[in-house]
Write a protein that holds these residues in place. Structure first.
Motif, PDB file in Angstrom:
ATOM      1  N   VAL A  68      11.808  13.154  -5.819  1.00 11.15           N
ATOM      2  CA  VAL A  68      11.688  12.521  -5.115  1.00 11.15           C
ATOM      3  C   VAL A  68      11.678  10.661  -5.391  1.00 11.15           C
ATOM      4  N   ARG A  69      12.520  10.156  -4.804  1.00 13.00           N
ATOM      5  CA  ARG A  69      12.919   8.688  -4.943  1.00 13.00           C
ATOM      6  C   ARG A  69      12.772   7.847  -3.801  1.00 13.00           C
ATOM      7  N   TRP A  70      12.669   6.495  -3.693  1.00 14.30           N
ATOM      8  CA  TRP A  70      12.381   5.736  -2.844  1.00 14.30           C
ATOM      9  C   TRP A  70      12.888   4.250  -3.235  1.00 14.30           C
ATOM     10  N   ASN A  71      13.164   3.477  -2.282  1.00 13.14           N
ATOM     11  CA  ASN A  71      13.552   2.131  -2.160  1.00 13.14           C
ATOM     12  C   ASN A  71      12.258   1.127  -2.320  1.00 13.14           C
ATOM     13  N   CYS A 102       1.216   9.234  -5.982  1.00 14.18           N
ATOM     14  CA  CYS A 102       1.658  10.537  -5.609  1.00 14.18           C
ATOM     15  C   CYS A 102       2.663  11.241  -6.267  1.00 14.18           C
ATOM     16  N   PHE A 103       3.715  10.285  -6.803  1.00 11.78           N
ATOM     17  CA  PHE A 103       5.010  10.867  -7.341  1.00 11.78           C
ATOM     18  C   PHE A 103       5.364  10.252  -8.644  1.00 11.78           C
ATOM     19  N   PRO A 104       4.514  10.493  -9.559  1.00 14.90           N
ATOM     20  CA  PRO A 104       4.653   9.321 -10.685  1.00 14.90           C
ATOM     21  C   PRO A 104       5.916   9.173 -11.428  1.00 14.90           C
ATOM     22  N   PRO A 105       6.459   8.416 -12.025  1.00 15.92           N
ATOM     23  CA  PRO A 105       7.669   8.177 -12.872  1.00 15.92           C
ATOM     24  C   PRO A 105       7.556   9.176 -13.820  1.00 15.92           C
ATOM     25  N   GLY A 106       8.730   9.716 -14.132  1.00 15.97           N
ATOM     26  CA  GLY A 106       8.945  10.804 -15.395  1.00 15.97           C
ATOM     27  C   GLY A 106       8.557  12.272 -14.899  1.00 15.97           C
ATOM     28  N   ARG A 113      -0.823  13.371   2.472  1.00 21.00           N
ATOM     29  CA  ARG A 113      -0.506  14.233   3.217  1.00 21.00           C
ATOM     30  C   ARG A 113       0.808  14.733   3.072  1.00 21.00           C
ATOM     31  N   LEU A 114       1.776  13.769   2.970  1.00 17.48           N
ATOM     32  CA  LEU A 114       3.219  13.788   2.764  1.00 17.48           C
ATOM     33  C   LEU A 114       3.432  14.351   1.542  1.00 17.48           C
ATOM     34  N   ALA A 115       2.787  13.854   0.386  1.00 15.68           N
ATOM     35  CA  ALA A 115       3.394  14.662  -0.611  1.00 15.68           C
ATOM     36  C   ALA A 115       2.781  15.951  -0.891  1.00 15.68           C
ATOM     37  N   ARG A 116       1.819  16.543  -0.062  1.00 11.01           N
ATOM     38  CA  ARG A 116       1.452  17.999  -0.184  1.00 11.01           C
ATOM     39  C   ARG A 116       2.554  18.704   0.496  1.00 11.01           C
ATOM     40  N   PHE A 117       2.742  18.013   1.847  1.00 10.37           N
ATOM     41  CA  PHE A 117       4.155  18.701   2.431  1.00 10.37           C
ATOM     42  C   PHE A 117       5.593  18.833   1.532  1.00 10.37           C
ATOM     43  N   ALA A 159       0.887  -1.354   0.215  1.00  9.72           N
ATOM     44  CA  ALA A 159      -0.036  -0.037  -0.209  1.00  9.72           C
ATOM     45  C   ALA A 159       0.923   1.537   0.052  1.00  9.72           C
ATOM     46  N   THR A 160       2.090   1.269   0.748  1.00 13.82           N
ATOM     47  CA  THR A 160       2.962   2.367   0.770  1.00 13.82           C
ATOM     48  C   THR A 160       3.656   2.578  -0.602  1.00 13.82           C
ATOM     49  N   LEU A 161       4.105   1.409  -1.119  1.00 14.29           N
ATOM     50  CA  LEU A 161       4.516   1.602  -2.579  1.00 14.29           C
ATOM     51  C   LEU A 161       3.656   1.981  -3.562  1.00 14.29           C
ATOM     52  N   ALA A 162       2.341   1.480  -3.503  1.00 20.55           N
ATOM     53  CA  ALA A 162       1.554   2.208  -4.534  1.00 20.55           C
ATOM     54  C   ALA A 162       1.080   3.483  -4.333  1.00 20.55           C
TER      55      ALA A 162
END
Length: 436
Positions: free
Chosen positions: A350-353, A341-345, A419-423, A333-336
């Motif tokens: 923002v990046r994550w593992n 919220c941060f689409p590739p391209g 919420r994090l994406a807005r921040f 759910a977190t990865l999805a």
């Protein structure tokens, strides 16, 4: 009232780096409406008060079935127990079934969670001020705290996307020796490291054991999350692969069975010659340190854990499949939510593992993610997280966050990431320093 000078206290008490767990806990209290990705608390939806009595009774029945008289059982549970614990037999069977670790009960010490296991192991292995602890970095704050409390210097070895590089460990050990000091031990979490979620590949595990033998290092293997791999993806522990007696295994029941019991264990099967012809396991020898730290672990907590192990035929891996599914659902759910919220391209910086299990992942952002930023996030956007810099031992991680998803339901995760994406999008990017 007489004021007590801070200068009179041990440096570990006044060290601001030792305050991270308290700060994160107080943030949750100060902003109770904030969705919290800042902790690694276990899922608490499967607890049942009736189980306390059931598992205690199950352990008592187990002892009776073994022929232990009621008078002895009463004394075992109500009085001070043996320093190294009551349930070594049950833990030894569990380790054999779950991890393929073959040790005798005498090689096991029951402790007050991981933290006491770490303190006991460090106290035994580090014998002079020139001894240095090598540790994966970033690392669980508890290991740095334990070393600091014991005045043990610690040297970070920066991990990569696939965890700790064995060659970097060898290089760090040689660098410490070149300084005239002794690298005594290495700490790491091979499976789903806290805070990064990395997993050490099998080939690297085998190579790390070769490095440990060549460099005369003991390995402190911490494994709180290993049971929560996806089906078919679990890797053998370092302890199960160890043929040279280099690994001390530190386990905990906090994530897998019963957090409130506060029980863990130290597996140290190395043989110690007392000099008088008596040979004991290292765990037995270290009981002197255990006795001075806590005298013994709660017998009632041990009875509950013992009952859990007996009831499930000492097979926690099978018994925790439903719990593992909960954590994997929350990871997915977190990865999805992050991908939505941060689409590739897109140029969001923002990046994550993408860990395959565990409780945490690492998120890189294009600004300094420190405690001040985290407080603003919690206060103004209703979401908290942990600054990754708190887990780095020698600096680093200034533009990274640790997201802990273990104690949030999927719907809360989706809202929290929104919420994090807005921040993140409202926070100005920084152009200097390392880019995300």
């Amino acid at each position: 009232m007489v004021r007590f000078s801070q200068d009179l206290l041990h440096p570990s008490i006044t060290d601001p780096d030792m305050d991270s767990m308290r700060i994160l806990s107080e943030t949750a209290l100060r902003f109770p409406d904030a969705l919290s990705f800042s902790s690694g608390a276990p899922y608490d939806g499967s607890h049942d008060l009736a189980n306390l009595g059931f598992y205690t009774d199950r352990y008592i029945k187990h002892l009776r079935d073994k022929g232990v008289p009621d008078a002895r059982i009463t004394r075992l549970l109500f009085q001070y127990g043996p320093v190294n614990g009551l349930i070594q037999d049950e833990v030894a069977l569990m380790l054999r079934k779950d991890e393929g670790i073959e040790v005798t009960p005498e090689a096991i010490m029951i402790t007050h969670g991981f933290q006491e296991a770490a303190l006991v192991a460090l106290r035994g292995l580090f014998t002079s001020p020139g001894d240095v602890l090598l540790s994966v970095s970033p690392a669980y704050v508890g290991i740095r705290g334990a070393a600091r409390m014991l005045d043990i210097p610690i040297r970070g070895v920066l991990e990569g996307p696939d965890g700790l590089d064995p060659e970097a460990v060898a290089e760090a050990a040689r660098a410490v020796r070149a300084e005239g000091r002794r690298p005594a031990a290495l700490y790491l979490v091979p499976d789903f490291n806290n805070p990064s979620g990395t997993v050490l590949p099998l080939a690297a595990r085998r190579r790390l054991l070769e490095v440990a033998e060549a460099e005369d290092l003991y390995v402190l293997e911490d494994n709180p999350y290993g049971l929560f791999a996806r089906d078919g993806e679990a890797l053998p522990t370092l302890k199960s692969l160890d043929t040279a007696g280099r690994v001390l295994y530190l386990g905990s029941f906090a994530k897998s069975a019963f957090p409130g019991a506060r029980l863990g264990y130290l597996v140290a099967d190395q043989q110690v010659d007392s000099g008088s012809g008596t040979v004991r396991t290292l765990a037995q020898t270290l009981s002197k340190a255990k006795a001075m730290y806590s005298v013994g672990s709660s017998t009632l907590s041990q009875a509950v854990i013992g009952g859990i192990l007996v009831e499930h035929d000492h097979d926690l891996r099978s018994a925790t499949r439903e719990l593992a599914a909960v954590y994997l659902e929350r990871l997915d759910a977190t990865l999805a939510a992050l991908a939505e919220c941060f689409p590739p391209g897109e140029d969001h910086g923002v990046r994550w593992n993408s860990p395959r299990g565990g409780f945490f992942l690492a998120l890189k952002v294009p600004f300094t993610a420190d405690l001040a930023a985290m407080e603003r996030s919690a206060r103004d956007y209703g979401v908290s997280w942990a600054p990754m810099s708190m887990f780095h031992l020698d600096g680093g991680g200034e533009r990274e966050m640790r997201l802990g998803f273990s104690n949030l339901a999927p719907e809360a995760i989706r809202e929290g990431i929104a919420r994090l994406a807005r921040f993140i999008k409202d926070t100005p990017r920084e152009t200097s320093g390392d880019a995300a």
